[in-house]
Design a protein around this motif. Structure first.
Motif, PDB file in Angstrom:
ATOM      1  N   ARG A 228    -173.697  24.354  88.710  1.00  0.00           N
ATOM      2  CA  ARG A 228    -173.658  22.960  89.061  1.00  0.00           C
ATOM      3  C   ARG A 228    -171.948  22.353  89.506  1.00  0.00           C
ATOM      4  O   ARG A 228    -171.726  21.561  90.489  1.00  0.00           O
ATOM      5  N   VAL A 229    -171.309  22.521  88.476  1.00  0.00           N
ATOM      6  CA  VAL A 229    -169.829  22.145  88.619  1.00  0.00           C
ATOM      7  C   VAL A 229    -168.967  22.713  90.039  1.00  0.00           C
ATOM      8  O   VAL A 229    -168.532  22.020  90.669  1.00  0.00           O
ATOM      9  N   GLY A 230    -169.513  23.911  90.065  1.00  0.00           N
ATOM     10  CA  GLY A 230    -168.963  24.606  91.352  1.00  0.00           C
ATOM     11  C   GLY A 230    -169.504  24.341  92.664  1.00  0.00           C
ATOM     12  O   GLY A 230    -168.774  23.977  93.518  1.00  0.00           O
ATOM     13  N   HIS A 231    -170.768  23.674  92.605  1.00  0.00           N
ATOM     14  CA  HIS A 231    -171.464  23.210  93.507  1.00  0.00           C
ATOM     15  C   HIS A 231    -170.894  21.803  93.879  1.00  0.00           C
ATOM     16  O   HIS A 231    -170.829  21.476  95.111  1.00  0.00           O
ATOM     17  N   LEU A 232    -170.622  21.093  92.929  1.00  0.00           N
ATOM     18  CA  LEU A 232    -170.132  19.658  93.071  1.00  0.00           C
ATOM     19  C   LEU A 232    -168.789  19.655  93.797  1.00  0.00           C
ATOM     20  O   LEU A 232    -168.318  19.057  94.603  1.00  0.00           O
ATOM     21  N   ALA A 233    -167.776  20.700  93.285  1.00  0.00           N
ATOM     22  CA  ALA A 233    -166.502  20.871  93.589  1.00  0.00           C
ATOM     23  C   ALA A 233    -166.553  21.309  95.361  1.00  0.00           C
ATOM     24  O   ALA A 233    -165.745  20.972  96.229  1.00  0.00           O
ATOM     25  N   LEU A 234    -167.556  22.229  95.426  1.00  0.00           N
ATOM     26  CA  LEU A 234    -167.645  22.573  97.026  1.00  0.00           C
ATOM     27  C   LEU A 234    -168.056  21.546  97.993  1.00  0.00           C
ATOM     28  O   LEU A 234    -167.512  21.505  98.948  1.00  0.00           O
ATOM     29  N   GLY A 235    -168.944  20.784  97.412  1.00  0.00           N
ATOM     30  CA  GLY A 235    -169.437  19.585  98.470  1.00  0.00           C
ATOM     31  C   GLY A 235    -168.305  18.803  98.430  1.00  0.00           C
ATOM     32  O   GLY A 235    -168.145  18.149  99.388  1.00  0.00           O
ATOM     33  N   GLN A 236    -167.518  18.507  97.295  1.00  0.00           N
ATOM     34  CA  GLN A 236    -166.588  17.253  97.495  1.00  0.00           C
ATOM     35  C   GLN A 236    -165.356  18.025  98.409  1.00  0.00           C
ATOM     36  O   GLN A 236    -164.819  17.280  99.249  1.00  0.00           O
ATOM     37  N   ALA A 237    -165.125  19.313  98.225  1.00  0.00           N
ATOM     38  CA  ALA A 237    -164.084  20.044  99.267  1.00  0.00           C
ATOM     39  C   ALA A 237    -164.729  20.203 100.772  1.00  0.00           C
ATOM     40  O   ALA A 237    -163.950  19.836 101.548  1.00  0.00           O
ATOM     41  N   ALA A 238    -166.113  20.259 101.046  1.00  0.00           N
ATOM     42  CA  ALA A 238    -166.558  20.225 102.225  1.00  0.00           C
ATOM     43  C   ALA A 238    -166.319  18.678 102.729  1.00  0.00           C
ATOM     44  O   ALA A 238    -165.963  18.582 103.905  1.00  0.00           O
ATOM     45  N   ILE A 239    -166.512  17.591 102.042  1.00  0.00           N
ATOM     46  CA  ILE A 239    -166.119  16.202 102.608  1.00  0.00           C
ATOM     47  C   ILE A 239    -164.736  16.114 102.910  1.00  0.00           C
ATOM     48  O   ILE A 239    -164.511  15.366 103.871  1.00  0.00           O
ATOM     49  N   LEU A 240    -164.027  16.448 101.817  1.00  0.00           N
ATOM     50  CA  LEU A 240    -162.675  16.293 102.235  1.00  0.00           C
ATOM     51  C   LEU A 240    -161.937  17.085 103.326  1.00  0.00           C
ATOM     52  O   LEU A 240    -161.305  16.623 104.267  1.00  0.00           O
ATOM     53  N   LEU A 241    -162.624  18.098 103.655  1.00  0.00           N
ATOM     54  CA  LEU A 241    -162.202  19.192 104.901  1.00  0.00           C
ATOM     55  C   LEU A 241    -162.724  18.361 105.995  1.00  0.00           C
ATOM     56  O   LEU A 241    -162.044  18.498 106.919  1.00  0.00           O
ATOM     57  N   ALA A 242    -163.727  17.847 106.061  1.00  0.00           N
ATOM     58  CA  ALA A 242    -164.408  17.187 107.202  1.00  0.00           C
ATOM     59  C   ALA A 242    -163.794  16.092 107.316  1.00  0.00           C
ATOM     60  O   ALA A 242    -163.485  15.796 108.953  1.00  0.00           O
ATOM     61  N   ALA A 243    -163.270  15.305 106.543  1.00  0.00           N
ATOM     62  CA  ALA A 243    -162.453  14.113 106.852  1.00  0.00           C
ATOM     63  C   ALA A 243    -161.101  14.478 107.497  1.00  0.00           C
ATOM     64  O   ALA A 243    -160.678  13.783 108.420  1.00  0.00           O
ATOM     65  N   GLY A 244    -160.620  15.559 107.043  1.00  0.00           N
ATOM     66  CA  GLY A 244    -159.264  16.039 107.528  1.00  0.00           C
ATOM     67  C   GLY A 244    -159.343  16.414 108.829  1.00  0.00           C
ATOM     68  O   GLY A 244    -158.706  16.178 109.886  1.00  0.00           O
ATOM     69  N   LEU A 245    -160.423  17.312 109.035  1.00  0.00           N
ATOM     70  CA  LEU A 245    -160.737  17.812 110.618  1.00  0.00           C
ATOM     71  C   LEU A 245    -160.953  16.637 111.318  1.00  0.00           C
ATOM     72  O   LEU A 245    -160.551  16.595 112.444  1.00  0.00           O
ATOM     73  N   ALA A 246    -161.745  15.643 111.038  1.00  0.00           N
ATOM     74  CA  ALA A 246    -162.132  14.355 111.899  1.00  0.00           C
ATOM     75  C   ALA A 246    -160.973  13.418 112.114  1.00  0.00           C
ATOM     76  O   ALA A 246    -160.649  13.166 113.229  1.00  0.00           O
ATOM     77  N   ALA A 247    -159.970  13.445 111.092  1.00  0.00           N
ATOM     78  CA  ALA A 247    -158.565  12.828 111.372  1.00  0.00           C
ATOM     79  C   ALA A 247    -157.775  13.459 112.464  1.00  0.00           C
ATOM     80  O   ALA A 247    -157.282  12.738 113.297  1.00  0.00           O
ATOM     81  N   ALA A 248    -157.620  14.770 112.304  1.00  0.00           N
ATOM     82  CA  ALA A 248    -156.769  15.502 113.083  1.00  0.00           C
ATOM     83  C   ALA A 248    -157.542  15.439 114.505  1.00  0.00           C
ATOM     84  O   ALA A 248    -156.626  15.492 115.728  1.00  0.00           O
ATOM     85  N   TRP A 249    -158.484  15.624 114.712  1.00  0.00           N
ATOM     86  CA  TRP A 249    -159.234  15.326 116.071  1.00  0.00           C
ATOM     87  C   TRP A 249    -159.297  14.038 116.657  1.00  0.00           C
ATOM     88  O   TRP A 249    -158.666  13.927 117.868  1.00  0.00           O
ATOM     89  N   LEU A 250    -158.896  13.115 115.761  1.00  0.00           N
ATOM     90  CA  LEU A 250    -159.060  11.672 116.428  1.00  0.00           C
ATOM     91  C   LEU A 250    -157.494  11.431 116.789  1.00  0.00           C
ATOM     92  O   LEU A 250    -157.382  10.824 117.794  1.00  0.00           O
ATOM     93  N   HIS A 251    -156.716  11.996 116.100  1.00  0.00           N
ATOM     94  CA  HIS A 251    -155.270  12.210 116.371  1.00  0.00           C
ATOM     95  C   HIS A 251    -154.951  12.845 117.801  1.00  0.00           C
ATOM     96  O   HIS A 251    -154.314  12.329 118.702  1.00  0.00           O
ATOM     97  N   SER A 252    -155.721  13.767 117.984  1.00  0.00           N
ATOM     98  CA  SER A 252    -155.694  14.635 119.223  1.00  0.00           C
ATOM     99  C   SER A 252    -156.273  13.870 120.502  1.00  0.00           C
ATOM    100  O   SER A 252    -155.608  13.855 121.417  1.00  0.00           O
ATOM    101  N   ARG A 253    -157.178  12.950 120.258  1.00  0.00           N
ATOM    102  CA  ARG A 253    -157.641  12.211 121.084  1.00  0.00           C
ATOM    103  C   ARG A 253    -156.934  10.907 121.523  1.00  0.00           C
ATOM    104  O   ARG A 253    -157.157  10.421 122.498  1.00  0.00           O
ATOM    105  N   ALA A 254    -156.250  10.379 120.437  1.00  0.00           N
ATOM    106  CA  ALA A 254    -155.703   9.264 120.619  1.00  0.00           C
ATOM    107  C   ALA A 254    -154.099   9.470 121.437  1.00  0.00           C
ATOM    108  O   ALA A 254    -153.684   8.596 122.056  1.00  0.00           O
ATOM    109  N   CYS A 255    -153.570  10.500 121.278  1.00  0.00           N
ATOM    110  CA  CYS A 255    -152.389  10.938 121.718  1.00  0.00           C
ATOM    111  C   CYS A 255    -152.449  11.179 123.251  1.00  0.00           C
ATOM    112  O   CYS A 255    -151.655  10.711 123.928  1.00  0.00           O
ATOM    113  N   CYS A 256    -153.652  11.780 123.785  1.00  0.00           N
ATOM    114  CA  CYS A 256    -153.562  12.130 125.258  1.00  0.00           C
ATOM    115  C   CYS A 256    -154.552  11.380 126.058  1.00  0.00           C
ATOM    116  O   CYS A 256    -155.536  10.852 125.783  1.00  0.00           O
TER     117      CYS A 256
END
Length: 98
Positions: free
Chosen positions: A70-98
């Motif tokens: 269960r701890v592993g599942h919670l860690a993987l879920g939190q990591a997935a949320i953080l990864l999605a936030a990071g990728l969304a921020a990178a995508w928004l930055h690429s859209r804002a620059c050009c």
């Protein structure tokens, strides 16, 4: 490494991203360039994801522990949320620059 450190890291990473998002939103409303902060948000989210996975790897013994506890599942879920936030921020930055 105890599970308490893993829980603390997950809470701190999530809280930091929420605060960072609020600061960037208020800066955008004030007319300051919040788009400049998006690469740092993306990098911070990816680093937080890596640290969280490293702590989880030590808290539960390896990949079977991550996938089978269960701890592993919670860690993987939190990591997935953080990864999605990071990728969304990178995508928004690429859209804002050009």
């Amino acid at each position: 490494m105890s599970v308490a450190w893993l829980a603390l890291a997950a809470v701190v990473a999530g809280g930091a991203l929420i605060v960072w998002s609020a600061v960037a939103g208020s800066a955008a409303a004030a007319g300051r360039g919040a788009a400049l902060r998006l690469p740092w948000l993306a990098a911070g989210a990816l680093v937080a994801c890596a640290v969280l996975l490293a702590l989880a790897w030590q808290a539960v013994p390896g990949l079977p522990g991550l996938l089978g506890s269960r701890v592993g599942h919670l860690a993987l879920g939190q990591a997935a949320i953080l990864l999605a936030a990071g990728l969304a921020a990178a995508w928004l930055h690429s859209r804002a620059c050009c």
